[in-house]
Design an enzyme around this catalytic site. Structure first.
Site, PDB file in Angstrom:
ATOM      1  N   THR A 199       0.789   5.047   0.937  1.00 38.09           N
ATOM      2  CA  THR A 199       1.257   3.715   0.504  1.00 38.09           C
ATOM      3  C   THR A 199       1.171   3.519  -0.823  1.00 38.09           C
ATOM      4  O   THR A 199       1.892   2.587  -1.193  1.00 38.09           O
ATOM      5  CB  THR A 199      -0.033   2.740   1.130  1.00 38.09           C
ATOM      6  OG1 THR A 199      -1.179   3.178   0.710  1.00 38.09           O
ATOM      7  CG2 THR A 199      -0.107   3.033   2.765  1.00 38.09           C
ATOM      8  N   ASP A 200       0.537   4.217  -1.552  1.00 41.14           N
ATOM      9  CA  ASP A 200       0.270   3.923  -3.161  1.00 41.14           C
ATOM     10  C   ASP A 200       1.556   4.454  -3.707  1.00 41.14           C
ATOM     11  O   ASP A 200       2.235   3.860  -4.455  1.00 41.14           O
ATOM     12  CB  ASP A 200      -0.835   4.610  -3.753  1.00 41.14           C
ATOM     13  CG  ASP A 200      -1.327   3.937  -4.776  1.00 41.14           C
ATOM     14  OD1 ASP A 200      -0.800   2.925  -5.317  1.00 41.14           O
ATOM     15  OD2 ASP A 200      -2.121   4.580  -5.551  1.00 41.14           O
TER      16      ASP A 200
END
Length: 681
Positions: A398-399
């Site tokens: 996600t990052d």
């Protein structure tokens, strides 16, 4: 004594701050220009960037141990690893896991063992000092499970005292109380090959002069190292320890009807993830090394194409510096490229600059459209996302996805409709990972079952993938930049998560960067990005905490010690990256004339090198808190540029550059109605 700093005393001894001055436009402009040129010089021919990831000595130590287990020793490489290890020995004799930290038992034993295997006599002064430090730290019995397992492979720790890693776990269904995807992605990537190793126990016999008898405290070498039960009867720890006893009882029996099937499934699982589209298992050092051992235990020869690919991928982590051979834990091209694009555009490089367009095209090609391990916990309909590394199709995170999208929104696209489709797809994927508590984790959704931390082989402090404030705030930052509806339930839940995770002193914990400075900066920047009222008391408490830990030289610093000793938060030698984070966090709250900002700017302007970079030996990146840290070499180069640009843009009233993509205000339930107006010039 080790070269560790008594950071609590350091805090109490801070002299009064020097008088601030307002940084002039010309000073900032000159520094920005140098920093931009520095980044452009390092851009690869195809448009991307990839800075080095630097870590402690354990990777070279592990590699020496692996070569001796394999019986295939490259003398030149071993000698380079020995020089690497000796260069990092502390004056007290041990080895640490972060710059300025104390000697650590696992790193010290591995380094000593590697040196002894390579031919260093225990009678040499540096080996004597190392042994004395190791014994002071408790010797081999104090090592963690994974480190002891590497010793067991070379006959230096009894297998019977290691927790069983049952390979049958790969057969458990996803609805079972325990399943491999209830562990973090990095844990299952390490544990699946270890389960195969645990079955075969492929132990190599060492000659007497290579063994480690001297690293056991007197009278303990043949001690019973069985893990002890808790005094309370009904605990998860006791449950797992009793289960381990049962598994050990059945291990020598020939009747194990599921074992062969489990071994075949585990082998298939590993082969899938080291095949096409992946630069090794999870593209990260521990899993890649474990997979090489597991493949040899399964009977793969070094000439087998599968093993040869895995070995070549592993060698791709080597940094062949003739002065200091190093091994990286993984490679960071997507992360570095995205941050550099953001820093360059925010600092004034035009959005249609050819170098930026080339970098954006490279990022677009790295989007992962295949469903990976994440699908088990998150059956989202359409795959998207970016991984940290060059090729790691099973493990987008996600990052990196958020950072890639924040970069792509700033570069003028050749095809706006393609950008529209990409953003719809990737943001939908990102939003689908919001966890039950409102936050975002790194690789999976809701992998937070707390009792798994009591498993005997979970002492590496990374069995779960918890939600964290830094990732949640970065997601909010992106949503704000692209005009996401602030009334959307996902936004409200995320903001409440940040309220709930704020520390009593106003700071936020930083999971993926060191530490509270990182977490607090990212939360404040994210809240401003989503359009939150930055004058609220709870937000200003975060700003005030940042100001409270500014050093007398105008900078900020914090060490990895804060993960184990929170009382030391915000204390440490000033670094360029952490100073940059703090400046951006305070700037996010407005009032650019605050002395703290001006003093911070003076620190950055006064410490920039002639080539446009900043010097930073400290580690400010986090792998596994308390276990493994990493230094992003790009952080000392791109974050100061971004901080100077952020201040300059806010001072001009410009804020952040406009996006080439924005959500419409429609779609209260989904937020996924996209339009692409041209950005204001």
């Amino acid at each position: 004594m080790d070269r560790s700093t008594d950071i609590i005393s350091l805090a109490s001894a801070r002299p009064a701050p020097a008088e601030a001055y307002e940084a002039s436009d010309s000073e900032i402009s000159t520094a920005v220009g140098r920093a931009q040129e520095n980044l452009f010089r390092q851009q690869q021919a195809d448009g991307h960037w990839c800075g080095e990831l630097m870590v402690d000595s354990t990777l070279c130590s592990d590699f020496v141990l692996f070569m001796h287990w394999l019986g295939e020793i490259d003398g030149a490489l071993q000698e380079r690893c020995v020089r690497h290890i000796l260069k990092r020995q502390q004056p007290g004799g041990g080895w640490n896991i972060y710059y300025g930290g104390p000697s650590e038992i696992n790193a010290s034993v591995k380094a000593y063992f590697a040196l002894k295997l390579a031919g260093c006599s225990p009678d040499l002064p540096f080996m004597h000092d190392a042994r004395a430090t190791i014994m002071r730290l408790g010797g081999i019995p104090k090592m963690n499970t994974f480190s002891k397992l590497y010793l067991a492979l070379l006959g230096q720790f009894p297998w019977k005292y290691l927790p069983t890693i049952p390979v049958e776990m790969v057969l458990l269904p996803s609805w079972a109380p325990f399943h491999i995807c209830k562990m973090s992605s990095w844990s299952r990537a390490m544990l699946m090959p270890l389960a195969i190793i645990n079955h075969f126990k492929p132990t190599r016999t060492l000659p007497g002069d290579k063994q480690l008898h001297e690293l056991y405290p007197l009278g303990t070498e043949h001690k019973d190292f069985t893990l002890r039960l808790d005094q309370r009867f009904l605990t998860w720890r006791n449950f797992f320890l009793r289960l381990d006893q049962v598994l050990k009882f059945f291990h020598p029996l020939r009747f194990r009807p599921m074992r062969q099937r489990a071994l075949e499934e585990a082998e298939r699982w590993i082969l899938d993830r080291i095949g096409e589209g992946s630069d090794g298992l999870a593209a990260v050092f521990p899993a890649m090394l474990n997979s090489l051992i597991a493949l040899r235990a399964l009977g793969y020869s070094k000439t087998d194409p599968i093993y040869a690919k895995a070995a070549a991928d592993f060698a791709g982590l080597f940094v062949n510096d003739p002065e200091d051979f190093r091994i990286q834990p993984c490679l960071s091209p997507v992360w570095d490229t995205a941050i550099n694009i953001i820093a360059l555009v925010e600092s004034g490089i035009h959005s249609d600059h050819p170098a930026l367009k080339q970098a954006a095209e490279w990022l677009v090609k790295k989007e992962i459209r295949m469903k990976g391990d994440w699908e088990v916990n998150n059956p989202h309909s359409e795959a998207s996302g970016w991984a940290f590394e060059y090729n790691n199709i099973y493990y987008p995170d996600t990052d990196d996805t958020v950072m890639a999208l924040m970069a792509l929104r700033l570069v003028e696209p050749n095809d706006r409709h393609s950008l529209d489709r990409l953003f719809r797809r990737a943001l939908g994927w990102e939003l689908s990972f919001q966890c039950r508590d409102g936050g975002w984790a790194a690789f999976d959704k809701d992998v937070t079952t707390p009792w798994l931390e009591d498993m005997p082989f979970a002492d590496h402090n990374a069995i779960l993938d918890p939600t964290c404030s830094d990732l949640t705030a970065r997601t909010l930052e992106l949503l704000g930049y692209v005009g996401f509806n602030r009334r959307h339930e996902s936004v409200r839940r995320a903001i409440q998560y940040l309220i709930d995770t704020q520390e009593d002193d106003g700071s936020w914990y930083g999971r993926w960067g060191v530490n509270y400075i990182y977490g607090t900066w990212q939360v404040l920047r994210g809240l401003r990005g989503i359009g939150e009222d930055m004058t609220q008391d709870w937000i200003l408490r975060g700003r005030d905490w940042l100001e409270s830990c500014q050093n007398s030289d105008g900078g900020w610093g914090e060490t990895c010690a804060t993960y184990e000793r929170p009382a030391t938060k915000g204390i440490g030698e000033s670094t360029a990256s952490q100073t940059s984070w703090a400046i951006m966090g305070i700037c996010a709250c407005g009032d650019l004339d605050r002395p703290s900002i001006q003093r911070g700017l003076r620190f950055l302007l006064g410490s920039q090198n002639a080539d446009g970079s900043w010097t930073e030996p400290q580690i400010t990146g986090t792998g596994f808190p308390g276990v493994f840290y990493l230094k992003y070499d790009m952080y000392r180069q791109n974050f100061p540029l971004l901080a100077l640009a952020t201040y300059a843009n806010y001072r001009k009233g410009a804020g952040h550059p406009p996006s080439f993509f924005r959500w419409s205000g429609a779609g209260e339930n989904t937020g996924l109605t996209g339009v692409i107006p041209g950005p204001a010039r």
